[in-house]
Scaffold this active site. Structure first.
Site, PDB file in Angstrom:
ATOM      1  N   LYS A 116       1.465  -9.142  14.892  1.00 52.35           N
ATOM      2  CA  LYS A 116       1.650  -9.319  13.562  1.00 52.35           C
ATOM      3  C   LYS A 116       2.225 -10.858  13.346  1.00 52.35           C
ATOM      4  O   LYS A 116       2.258 -11.508  14.642  1.00 52.35           O
ATOM      5  CB  LYS A 116       3.078  -8.538  13.025  1.00 52.35           C
ATOM      6  CG  LYS A 116       2.310  -7.141  12.910  1.00 52.35           C
ATOM      7  CD  LYS A 116       1.615  -6.619  11.771  1.00 52.35           C
ATOM      8  CE  LYS A 116       0.852  -5.453  11.822  1.00 52.35           C
ATOM      9  NZ  LYS A 116       1.672  -4.331  11.786  1.00 52.35           N
TER      10      LYS A 116
HETATM   11  C1  LIG Z   1       1.587  -2.942  11.712  1.00 51.30           C
HETATM   12  C2  LIG Z   1       1.595  -2.037  10.502  1.00 51.30           C
HETATM   13  C3  LIG Z   1       2.673  -0.894  10.050  1.00 51.30           C
HETATM   14  C4  LIG Z   1       3.602  -0.407  11.471  1.00 51.30           C
HETATM   15  O1  LIG Z   1       4.386  -1.308  11.841  1.00 51.30           O
HETATM   16  P1  LIG Z   1       4.824  -0.943  13.378  1.00 51.30           P
HETATM   17  O2  LIG Z   1       6.026  -1.924  13.635  1.00 51.30           O
HETATM   18  O3  LIG Z   1       3.719  -1.297  14.447  1.00 51.30           O
HETATM   19  O4  LIG Z   1       5.283   0.192  13.534  1.00 51.30           O
HETATM   20  C5  LIG Z   1       2.523  -0.421   9.138  1.00 51.30           C
HETATM   21  N1  LIG Z   1       1.835  -0.677   8.064  1.00 51.30           N
HETATM   22  C6  LIG Z   1       1.048  -1.794   8.247  1.00 51.30           C
HETATM   23  C7  LIG Z   1       0.086  -1.880   6.690  1.00 51.30           C
HETATM   24  C8  LIG Z   1       0.662  -2.254   9.375  1.00 51.30           C
HETATM   25  O5  LIG Z   1      -0.286  -3.142   9.418  1.00 51.30           O
END
Ligand SMILES: *Cc1c(COP(=O)(O)O)cnc(C)c1O
Length: 375
Positions: free
Chosen positions: A190
């Site tokens: 991210k």
């Molecule tokens: C990455 C992501 C998540 C989940 O986040 P995590 O921290 O990996 O649990 C949820 N929704 C979207 C759209 C994502 O891209």
């Protein structure tokens, strides 16, 4: 190839090292501590929201927020079909049922007209709708100017899945601050990372307090261990919160690097027939991932051809999310579709977009893109 170029690898360096080591040496090696408190405060301040709760993942934040909004067995939650599976999984954890709605083909974000139709249809069938969870696809805010009034008219709360969108904004409001609650992710790929982690945001102090309580095994405030509810072990480690604080300090710089890459892609593909960037007119995007959408008939080639060419040069690309209504695990779910998500899945290709990409690596990507377009 040894020097493989990845889509969005973590961007960490000396500042992260210093923060992490500082937290370790402080002795607060636990899922609570001063770094967690400071990380929550700094993020809430940056986004102008009343409260923030640091959690072990974005998925955990989605889960707790849905529980706090009353999602449970016998209810439905509306989720875009074009999203990462975590958005839908969190609904299932609560016992509620996800209903998938298609996207706007220009942006990949939840289609307001189809949402309106889905709400009308579900209410007409007597279904109880616990929440709508719009996703800010690849770092571009959904069309809240249209989505929020539709949800308000239906009396359904909005939970914003801003997992990909920290630092983005729309109409002067930051991503994560649009709904009753919002969710961020700090997974390794991210825009900022704590290796794994997430944050729940809300102006509603009771919602934050309820989720804080549920995230620490629903422990009553007494000396002995007393529990009136089934809770979860969902808090973020103090060490990882320190990492997050260092990353947050570098957020603007990291967005600028991603934006510069997007502008280079816009130039490289500008004027190429049948090719556009997904959500390319959204200047408030954090540019998390840049995606090209290729019309094979107009372009004379497919997104998959470009993917194969780049793969041969050691450059990673990905299709956009495979829509949830096509996933075997959700084969029996209700969906309201236009075909837009399926077309984006077929014709979209996400390109290396990370802020850790060196100038030399970026040049390699663009040389390869130009060779493909010239060939
Ligand atoms: C990455 C992501 C998540 C989940 O986040 P995590 O921290 O990996 O649990 C949820 N929704 C979207 C759209 C994502 O891209």
């Amino acid at each position: 190839m040894s020097d493989r170029i990845l889509l969005s690898p973590p961007d960490v360096g000396p500042l992260e090292e210093a923060y992490l080591l500082g937290a370790l040496r402080s002795g607060w090696v636990a899922p609570l501590g001063p770094e967690v408190d400071a990380f929550e405060r700094e993020l809430a301040d940056r986004l102008g929201v009343g409260g923030a709760l640091a959690l072990a993942s974005g998925t955990a934040a989605l889960h707790l927020a849905l529980v706090a909004l009353g999602a449970g067995p016998g209810q439905v939650v509306i989720v875009p079909t074009l999203t990462f599976v975590a958005t839908a999984n969190a609904v299932v954890y609560t016992g509620a049922e996800p209903v998938f709605v298609d996207c706007d083909e220009t942006t990949g974000n939840l289609d307001p007209e189809l949402l309106d139709r889905a709400l009308t249809r579900l209410r007409g069938a007597g279904r109880r709708i616990a929440a709508v969870v719009p996703v800010d696809m690849f770092g571009s805010c959904a069309d809240y100017g249209r989505l929020l009034p539709i949800c308000a008219a239906a009396g359904v709360p909005v939970l914003e899945d801003a997992a990909e969108a920290l630092g983005a904004q729309r109409d002067g409001r930051p991503a994560g601050a649009f709904g009753r609650a919002g969710v961020l992710s700090f997974n390794g790929n991210k825009i900022i990372t704590t290796s794994g982690g997430g944050m729940l945001l809300s102006d509603d102090p009771e919602l934050i307090a309820r989720c804080r309580y549920l995230s620490t095994q629903a422990r009553q405030p007494v000396a002995h261990y007393e529990h009136h509810d089934v809770g979860y072990n969902y808090r973020l480690s103090n060490l990882l919160a320190a990492l997050g604080r260092a990353q947050l300090r570098r957020l603007d710089q990291m967005i600028a690097r991603r934006r510069a890459l997007r502008e280079r892609y816009a130039k490289a593909f500008g004027g190429v027939p049948g090719v556009r960037l997904l959500a390319d007119d959204d200047h408030g995007s954090n540019c998390w991932l840049t995606t090209v959408v290729v019309s094979p008939v107009e372009a004379g080639w497919r997104a998959a051809d470009l993917a194969a060419h780049l793969a041969a040069e050691g450059i990673e690309t990905r299709p956009v999310w495979k829509p949830m209504h096509l996933q075997p695990v959700f084969a029996t779910a209700t969906s309201v579709l236009s075909g837009a998500a399926e077309r984006l899945f077929a014709d979209g290709l996400t390109l290396p977009s990370g802020s850790a990409l060196s100038d030399r690596q970026a040049d390699r990507v663009f040389d390869a893109v130009h060779r493909f377009l010239d060939g």
